[in-house]
Write an enzyme that holds these catalytic residues in place. Structure first.
Site, short mmCIF file in Angstrom:
data_model
loop_
_atom_site.label_atom_id
_atom_site.label_comp_id
_atom_site.label_asym_id
_atom_site.label_seq_id
_atom_site.Cartn_x
_atom_site.Cartn_y
_atom_site.Cartn_z
N ASP A 57 0.92 -1.18 -0.06
CA ASP A 57 -0.12 0.02 -0.01
C ASP A 57 0.78 1.30 0.03
OD1 ASP A 57 -2.11 1.87 0.79
OD2 ASP A 57 -3.27 0.31 1.13
N HIS B 74 -3.63 6.28 3.11
CA HIS B 74 -4.15 5.12 2.94
C HIS B 74 -3.62 3.85 3.48
CE1 HIS B 74 -5.66 1.51 0.57
NE2 HIS B 74 -6.69 2.23 0.24
N SER C 109 -11.18 -1.63 0.49
CA SER C 109 -9.85 -1.48 0.98
C SER C 109 -9.94 -1.87 2.57
CB SER C 109 -9.26 -0.16 0.90
OG SER C 109 -8.70 0.03 -0.40
#
Length: 410
Positions: free
Chosen positions: A59, A94, A270
């Site tokens: 990520d 994120h 996610s």
């Protein structure tokens, strides 16, 4: 209120982060209670909290300084990018949010708790390319014909550096040979791979065709593809629906930690993926040698809110139940173990039978065979001698007339 939209690799898998007025650590613990209850996490915590397991997070970068993750994040090398994401605010947002869902350990008496709060995170930064929010038709052309793949490198690096689980809240359209080979390599080393199914459930194509484009790596065989549900266990409208979806987890209004230690809420497959990766970490912590396919079987066979037909392409086999999956994993491991018994033990009562004598030569039969062979040779030799004698007697002497001819022998 600040609302920011992120898209991970391949412009498929998204995460919405809503960061509102900062809330206290106790408040966020209360806000996330529904997530932990929906996945029956506290039942699993009676057995393990993930100690000894490293989860590789492919990520964006992770802010390892936040209280929930401090001291438990190892940053690996940058895996590279095919095209740097443009206009992506906060490269660590994120990754930090996903890491907190996997291994957040709270802070003091509050703070956010991840599914495996004693696990460690191996951060493998990776950004493939920028996404768009106006994807109405067919997927755009993708640069996935090259021999190399940043994601393939990340998967191999994770497998070679002690990761037991790999969480991939990212994806791209279409398979890639190098990625498929990397997935097979990781599976052969016992690594559990978890990936997001995608956020294309409301795209024009999905609405017109009642299915979504496949997202990879979720679409590779052996990878646990994850869809998203809301607080009532109903499929999230944005969650991609296709046969890559194996299981589901909460993906709507899920509390997360953001860089700097603030709290926000997330939306997307996610976050559902990170939660399932945390459950896989709990299973691996208790049963380190369990194979990836048995982990998947434990997750699917115990899922709750299962569809009427047992499976559908929106939620897969249902919502992951951490406590039940951990218990089922133990059953599967014991069932797969070969049955062994001490050498002195045997079934039934009474003494063990005597071992039968090993086969060997019998003297009488050997003598009889030898005599027969010798007799046959003598008979054969005698017959040859007799034939020779008869042949000599039938040949006429020199000069003596031969029967049936009118002139003497020359």
């Amino acid at each position: 209120m600040l609302r920011r939209r992120f898209w991970a690799a391949g412009a498929l898998v998204g995460l919405s982060l809503t960061v509102s007025t900062p809330v206290g650590a106790a408040d966020v613990r209360e806000e996330q209670r529904w997530v932990l209850e929906a996945m029956n996490v506290e039942q699993a915590w009676k057995t393990t909290r993930g100690a000894g397991v490293t989860v590789a997070l492919v990520d964006s970068r992770v802010d390892g300084a936040v209280a929930e993750l401090r001291g438990r994040v190892v940053s690996g090398p940058d895996m590279g990018s095919a095209q740097q994401a443009r206009g992506r605010p906060g490269a660590a947002w994120h990754g930090t949010a996903m890491a907190s869902l996997i291994a957040g350990a709270g802070k003091g008496s509050g703070g956010l708790l991840g599914i495996a709060p004693e696990a460690r995170i191996l951060s493998l930064p990776l950004v493939l390319r920028n996404g768009t929010e106006d994807r109405a038709g067919l997927p755009e052309a993708d640069l996935r014909t090259r021999a190399d793949s940043p994601l393939a490198r990340a998967i191999r690096y994770a497998a070679n550096h002690g990761a037991k689980v790999v969480s991939m809240s990212l994806g791209a359209y279409g398979p890639h040979k190098a990625e498929r080979e990397a997935v097979s390599y990781a599976l052969s080393r016992g690594v559990v791979l978890v990936a997001a199914a995608g956020n294309d459930g409301t795209s024009e194509y999905a609405l017109d065709n009642a299915t979504s484009f496949w997202n990879f790596p979720a679409g590779y065989s052996g990878v646990i593809g994850v869809g998203a549900v809301d607080s009532t266990a109903r499929p999230a409208p944005f969650s991609s629906d296709n046969l890559s979806v194996l299981v589901s987890a909460p993906g709507v209004d899920v509390p997360v930690v953001t860089p700097g230690g603030a709290y926000g809420s997330s939306e997307g497959t996610s976050s559902a993926t990170a939660l399932v990766a945390g459950v896989a970490a709990l299973i691996k912590a208790k049963y380190p040698d369990i194979s990836p396919h048995l982990v998947a079987q434990a997750l699917t066979s115990t899922a709750t809110s299962a569809p009427a037909d047992g499976y559908d392409d929106h939620v897969g086999f249902g919502v992951v139940d951490a406590g039940a999956a951990l218990a089922r994993a133990g059953e599967l491991v014991n069932r797969a173990a070969p049955a062994t018994a001490p050498a002195v033990k045997h079934f039934g009562e009474g003494p063990l039978p005597q071992e039968p004598a090993r086969p060997g030569p019998e003297p009488f039969r050997l003598w009889l065979y030898g005599a027969g062979l010798l007799g046959g040779l003598l008979a054969f030799g005698g017959a040859v001698v007799m034939l020779n004698r008869r042949s000599e007697q039938s040949v006429p002497a020199r000069g003596e007339p031969v029967t049936g001819q009118g002139r003497p022998w020359p």
